[in-house]
Design an enzyme around this catalytic site. Structure first.
Site, PDB file in Angstrom:
ATOM      1  N   SER A 186       0.882  -1.144   0.219  1.00 30.69           N
ATOM      2  CA  SER A 186       0.030  -0.032   0.031  1.00 30.69           C
ATOM      3  C   SER A 186       0.896   1.354   0.077  1.00 30.69           C
ATOM      4  O   SER A 186       1.577   1.521  -0.794  1.00 30.69           O
ATOM      5  CB  SER A 186      -0.946  -0.108   1.328  1.00 30.69           C
ATOM      6  N   ASP A 333      -2.307   5.973  -3.524  1.00 32.56           N
ATOM      7  CA  ASP A 333      -1.216   5.442  -3.041  1.00 32.56           C
ATOM      8  C   ASP A 333      -0.934   4.088  -3.582  1.00 32.56           C
ATOM      9  O   ASP A 333      -1.278   4.173  -4.994  1.00 32.56           O
ATOM     10  CB  ASP A 333      -1.743   4.798  -1.434  1.00 32.56           C
ATOM     11  N   ASP A 335      -1.424   1.056  -4.032  1.00 25.18           N
ATOM     12  CA  ASP A 335      -2.189   0.038  -4.545  1.00 25.18           C
ATOM     13  C   ASP A 335      -3.494   0.775  -5.084  1.00 25.18           C
ATOM     14  O   ASP A 335      -4.552  -0.062  -5.164  1.00 25.18           O
ATOM     15  CB  ASP A 335      -2.377  -1.353  -3.649  1.00 25.18           C
ATOM     16  N   ASP A 337      -5.968   1.902  -3.371  1.00 23.53           N
ATOM     17  CA  ASP A 337      -7.380   1.726  -2.626  1.00 23.53           C
ATOM     18  C   ASP A 337      -7.848   3.008  -1.959  1.00 23.53           C
ATOM     19  O   ASP A 337      -8.524   2.983  -1.169  1.00 23.53           O
ATOM     20  CB  ASP A 337      -7.268   0.481  -2.011  1.00 23.53           C
TER      21      ASP A 337
END
Length: 542
Positions: A186, A333, A335, A337
């Site tokens: 992340s 960010d 990833d 999400d």
């Protein structure tokens, strides 16, 4: 008779004469979390264990142990929480998260979804598992290790390659995979990585299955009902296949595009992709909708994910939007999400402000279930007042999008999120999705014919300041009475005009100190006081 943790919590709560709702409020979790603990469907995190012990005036041994052995079980497997935290198995690549760990996770999942333990009753059933990854150098190593383990156990591995966490969730759910895996850390630096496992419904994996994975990682196959020293290996035609599934990622892009009802041909949009998973997808989505895009953080080399870019370094996008005279900017960010927005003046629009905009949008259309949004204890108190003024209630949970989604699912709420930019729109997704959030904000700008600054104008928030401190033992910090005294002293100084929070990160050896007060100067001063106490008590890491 040995009592489980859930039975003990229930007995202690009833003896204290308080309801599940009252207990949840006292320790800042949802009522559903307390209910799951008491039904032995989940185990409280260590910070909540410490709060429970303090509340009921008992030792941790009394709650957790029987003759110094943890007896709490989920389906017969001791809950360890040794590898998996609130957001998967995360750590520094090849230090505490190795290729062997990944191989064993793959071995377990490939076996589990074809076994009776998972409820599979079909003889010869061949599980299907879909895998995505972000741009970290170690993601490739972990990907192939997972694939080797999955296929060795007789399951087929479908590879999405570099893609976002929300896309893995979408594909898993839509294409009816047994589970999905996302390799990412992340917002963490490049040298960290992680393994997120997603169930067939596109949600985070349940505690019971996580407990089984941990048991296998620790070499305990007996509790899985397996005779021998390891899980059986597939042979001959039962060995799994590897399938290139980039088409799944492309269909996710098409799905996002289909959600927009406007052309963005008159919009100039800045995108900061954090050199991460969205580096190709974000431009594809907004470009297909006609937007003029200025893209940064889209040159990944395996070592620069989140490095001075993305939602954790929003100052770069603020500068870009102002210098290029853009209408709006969106930063993601590693990833993707989460999303943080920037208005046309270069002002940050965080998750709290997004909840206000999207909550009002849904309420105005009569589709905000129960006129309620879900946020966390980190949510700015000013947001609660602003929502109340437009007739929207706000339910708060513990920090973590997992807890937000759990509350939404259990109470039929349709919108929730975190200040950090995780926003869940349950009609469209089962997880936070940065690109989806950006699209919905752009849609509201088009529908209302207002700029982002105009949409946030009614929002008045208290100044907040948060600082992280790396520590040796997160639980020890929260349990230290001197640290707690320092926290209480600051709360007395705030005198009801804000609040002080001390909590542990779910993914790093970090304690987060957050102060909300009348001025930024006071926020910083109070934060420094608490951090100084933590350091003086010897908890800090140099």
């Amino acid at each position: 008779m040995i009592m489980t943790i859930g039975e003990k919590i229930s007995k202690l709560r009833q003896a204290a004469g308080i309801s599940q709702e009252q207990l949840a409020e006292k320790i800042s979790v949802s009522r559903q979390s307390v209910s799951k603990w008491e039904m032995d469907q989940a185990q409280p995190q260590i910070d909540k264990v410490l709060q429970l012990c303090e509340l009921f005036d008992i030792s941790t041994d009394t709650l957790l142990c029987d003759n110094k052995t943890i007896n709490h079980k989920i389906s017969g497997v001791p809950v360890r929480n040794k590898y998996f935290g609130t957001d998967g198995f995360r750590g520094e690549a090849n230090q505490n998260l190795t290729s062997m760990h990944a191989y064993k996770v793959g071995r377990f999942l490939g076996w589990y979804y074809g076994s009776k333990l998972s409820g599979c009753e079909k003889a010869g059933y061949r599980p299907r598992i879909v895998i995505g990854k972000d741009t970290r150098r170690s993601s490739y190593m972990l990907e192939y290790s997972l694939v080797a383990g999955i296929t060795a156990s007789g399951a087929d591995a479908y590879m999405l390659h570099v893609t976002t966490t929300p896309s893995v969730s979408y594909v898993t759910r839509q294409d009816e995979f047994d589970c999905g895996i996302m390799i990412t850390a992340s917002h963490n630096p490049y040298y960290d990585n992680g393994i997120k496992v997603i169930n067939r419904y596109g949600e985070k994996l349940d505690d019971a299955t996580t407990a089984y994975i941990e048991a296998y990682l620790d070499g305990d196959v007996n509790s899985l009902g397996v005779v021998g020293e390891d899980l059986p290996l597939a042979g001959r035609e039962r060995i799994g296949c590897i399938v290139d599934y980039v088409s799944g990622r492309n269909r996710y892009v098409g799905y996002l595009i289909s959600l927009a009802s406007h052309s963005y041909k008159n919009m100039r949009i800045g995108l900061d992709c954090a050199n991460g998973a969205s580096w190709m997808i974000a431009k594809s989505v907004f470009g297909a909708l006609g937007a003029q895009t200025v893209v940064v953080g889209a040159d990944p080399n395996g070592l620069n994910v989140n490095e001075n870019c993305g939602s954790t370094h929003i100052e770069n996008l603020c500068r870009l939007v102002k210098e290029q005279h853009l209408d709006v900017g969106f930063a993601f960010d590693g990833d993707a999400d989460r999303c943080i927005a920037v208005d046309e003046n270069g002002t940050i629009v965080d998750g709290d402000k997004m909840l206000y905009i999207l909550g009002k949008r849904l309420k105005d259309r009569g589709v905000l279930n129960h006129d309620t949004v879900v946020a966390t204890v980190m949510t700015n108190s000013g947001l609660l007042s602003c929502l109340d003024k437009i007739g929207i209630k706000c339910v708060q949970t513990a920090v973590g999008d997992r807890f937000v989604y759990e509350c939404m699912q259990n109470n039929d709420y349709c919108l929730g999120g975190e200040q950090s930019g995780h926003v869940i729109l349950k009609k469209y997704a089962t997880t936070g999705d940065g690109l989806l959030t950006a699209l919905m904000l752009a849609e509201e700008m088009c529908d209302s014919k207002h700029s982002l600054s105009e949409l946030t104008e009614p929002i008045t928030l208290y100044p907040q300041y948060m600082e992280n401190i790396r520590v040796k033992d997160k639980a020890a910090v929260l349990a230290d009475p001197v640290v707690q005294e320092s926290l209480q002293a600051v709360e007395a100084l705030i005198d009801g005009k804000g609040r002080a929070l001390l909590r542990q990160s779910g993914t790093e050896p970090v304690i987060r100190v957050m102060i909300e007060s009348e001025s930024e100067e006071k926020c910083k001063d109070y934060t420094k006081r608490i951090i100084k106490t933590i350091q003086e008590r010897g908890h800090g890491v140099a």
